[in-house]
Design an enzyme around this catalytic site. Sequence first.
Site, short mmCIF file in Angstrom:
data_model
loop_
_atom_site.label_atom_id
_atom_site.label_comp_id
_atom_site.label_asym_id
_atom_site.label_seq_id
_atom_site.Cartn_x
_atom_site.Cartn_y
_atom_site.Cartn_z
N THR A 58 3.42 10.31 -14.58
CA THR A 58 2.77 11.17 -13.41
C THR A 58 3.38 12.66 -13.45
OG1 THR A 58 2.11 11.29 -11.47
CG2 THR A 58 4.38 10.44 -11.87
N SER A 89 6.79 5.98 -4.24
CA SER A 89 5.86 6.09 -5.37
C SER A 89 4.70 4.86 -5.03
CB SER A 89 6.22 5.87 -6.80
OG SER A 89 5.41 5.64 -7.37
N SER A 90 3.55 5.10 -5.62
CA SER A 90 2.70 3.81 -5.58
C SER A 90 2.42 3.15 -6.99
CB SER A 90 1.22 4.30 -4.95
OG SER A 90 1.55 4.84 -3.66
N ASP A 150 5.78 13.53 -2.60
CA ASP A 150 5.64 12.31 -2.18
C ASP A 150 6.62 11.93 -1.29
OD1 ASP A 150 3.34 11.51 -3.85
OD2 ASP A 150 4.63 10.49 -5.44
N GLY A 195 -3.97 7.14 -9.49
CA GLY A 195 -4.90 6.98 -8.02
C GLY A 195 -4.28 7.03 -6.89
N GLY A 196 -3.13 7.65 -6.89
CA GLY A 196 -2.29 7.75 -5.65
C GLY A 196 -1.91 6.49 -5.08
N THR A 254 -2.34 11.09 -12.44
CA THR A 254 -1.44 10.07 -13.31
C THR A 254 -1.91 9.42 -14.25
OG1 THR A 254 -0.10 9.95 -11.07
CG2 THR A 254 -0.07 8.08 -12.67
N GLU A 288 6.28 16.19 -7.56
CA GLU A 288 6.40 14.87 -7.24
C GLU A 288 7.05 14.73 -5.71
OE1 GLU A 288 4.75 11.82 -8.39
OE2 GLU A 288 5.28 13.09 -10.13
N1 GLU Z 1 2.71 10.53 -7.44
C1 GLU Z 1 2.01 9.41 -6.97
C2 GLU Z 1 3.09 8.10 -7.25
O1 GLU Z 1 3.94 8.22 -7.80
C3 GLU Z 1 1.17 9.03 -8.16
C4 GLU Z 1 -0.20 9.87 -8.02
C5 GLU Z 1 -1.21 9.36 -8.66
O2 GLU Z 1 -1.50 8.41 -9.36
O3 GLU Z 1 -2.42 10.00 -8.61
O4 GLU Z 1 3.04 7.35 -6.26
#
Ligand code: GLU
Length: 607
Positions: A436, A490-491, A465, A513-514, A418, A462
């Site tokens: 992302t 999402s995060s 997720d 960073g997930g 992302t 996506e």
């Molecule tokens: N797909 C993740 C989200 O939307 C983000 C992935 C990432 O930041 O590496 O939370």
Amino acid sequence: MRLIPSSRRWPLAALAAALLSLSTALPAEVDFQYQMPAIDPETASGYEEKPGWATERFAVAAANPLATDAGYQVLKAGGSAIDAAVAVQMVLTLVEPQSSGIGGGAFLMHHDGEAVVAYGGRETAPSAVDETLFLDEAGEPLDFMEAVASGRSVGVPGTVRMLERAHREHGRLPWAELFTPAIRLAEEGFAVSPRLHASLVDAERLRNDPLAGAFYYTDAGEALPVGHTLKNPALAVILRDIAEHGSSALHTGAIAEDLAFRVQNHPSRPGALSVEDLASYAAIVRDPLCTEWHVYRVCGFPPPSSGHLTIMQILGILDRLPALESPLADGQPSAEWLHRFLEAARLAFADRGKYIADPDFVEAPGGDWATLLDPDYLARRAELVGEESLGSGGAEPGNPGALATAWAVQPTQPESGTSHISIIDEHGNALAMTTTIEQAFGSRIMADGGTGLPGGYLLNNELTDFSFLPEDEAGNPIANRVEAGKRPRSSMSPTLVFDRDSGELVASLGSPGGAAIIHYTAKTLIAMLDWGLDAQQAINLPHAVTLGGPVFLESDGFSAETRETLSARGHEISERELVSGLQALQVTDDGLFGGADPRREGVVMGE
Ligand code: GLU
């Protein structure tokens, strides 16, 4: 801590905003002439010290020097923050294709000097899928990476529609001009950066895609080297079309047909995404969540992002623990502070796993997301933080409000890949945008818009997720299960901070960073606003992450003594690379100060 209804606006402010939007709707008087920069690729080092950047009037922070530069040139020409964000995003599609682009989704927090608005460009599940999307023929969850690199993981992209909507409301330069930097770089070529090269080397499954395999690798199967001049003629044509016709060029017609074709004809596991899904996608404008914290008002994205709620739960739990004499020891977070931070994260992630999902499908606990940040509730959660860690799996979700449904807790799944953009312009606008395609190179499906030319753009993954499992063993549904038309949890945590009394902007920040985005952003907020570090120092601090199980400490980040203390208190610790990509801009007495993550290639530019 209190949630402020963000729809609260003052009549005068609304009038001023209306006048402003009237003036910005006028044809631009500014002349934007993009200059191709001579930017050498950085060294291949994974960690590059960043100086921190002081500017006076405007600044842009993005994950790649060419993208930052495009935003800088737009701001310099008198463009608004949104104008710059469009230019940055289009260049990122080209030069950082592993992280974000027109085939993905994004969240954007915008402040125009008066109101804060949350623009949602999150991908949606196609209309023809259901909760069995990620189950195999026997009803078992698919292998995670098999699901990622397939047509099934691709959601209807939303980034372009979202930017178009935000630009209509806050743009100053004509939409088409903002595509000039990306089109020029795509046609004339850009130097492959060390990070893109390294990502290509790691991306085993990308080679299997016929378009990407031929485009990013040599005939001998080697990733294109650092410094290689890469042109992307297919993307140049696609961007010209979107520049001229807007998002409908991507969502309808030949480019949309090509996109749906690639998903539906994936060789191993085709997906259901259709041209109708693409045509009907709409960006959503949501009320942001704004939470009072100390002397600040912290505004972030509401569900389907879990970012703001989980960050503010962590901060709120920490605030309810007895004061610490010093949270820092020798300039690093102390073992005692880390223990508390990790325990607060365990508790917050337990709630996240149970409650947070797309609000169009799932009711908030007690009917209001604010229950998760209720002071009494957070005080009860803080009582669970003791000398000993709750340990892996030891933190249970709480019960913040009367529940309509008994949600089951979603098991943890990996997320990564992302990009974050922060921009402050000289017209009184600021934004934080996290964008992302989910994993590095998303679904590993490249689309060329049907042009037949080399190159193109990557399609997101996506939808992974979502929870693969629709329910737990007892048959209780999981809030974040797959449903047609739903947006995955999402995060991403694009964040704008204001002074609580004056309402003045204090900072814009965020990270990839997930799920660890939440820890990275929470710690940076605390370090900047509580500990008084500048944006660069705050970003540099080593990371500590837990999603409720083991604890990951950034390699070589903490002393042996700190590691031993955490182990002795019951944390199951190990060290690993924690590759955040934080960007932060802060308002200072002299103007602005920006920081970019030394763990990636980002830079800040401004004047
Ligand atoms: N797909 C993740 C989200 O939307 C983000 C992935 C990432 O930041 O590496 O939370």
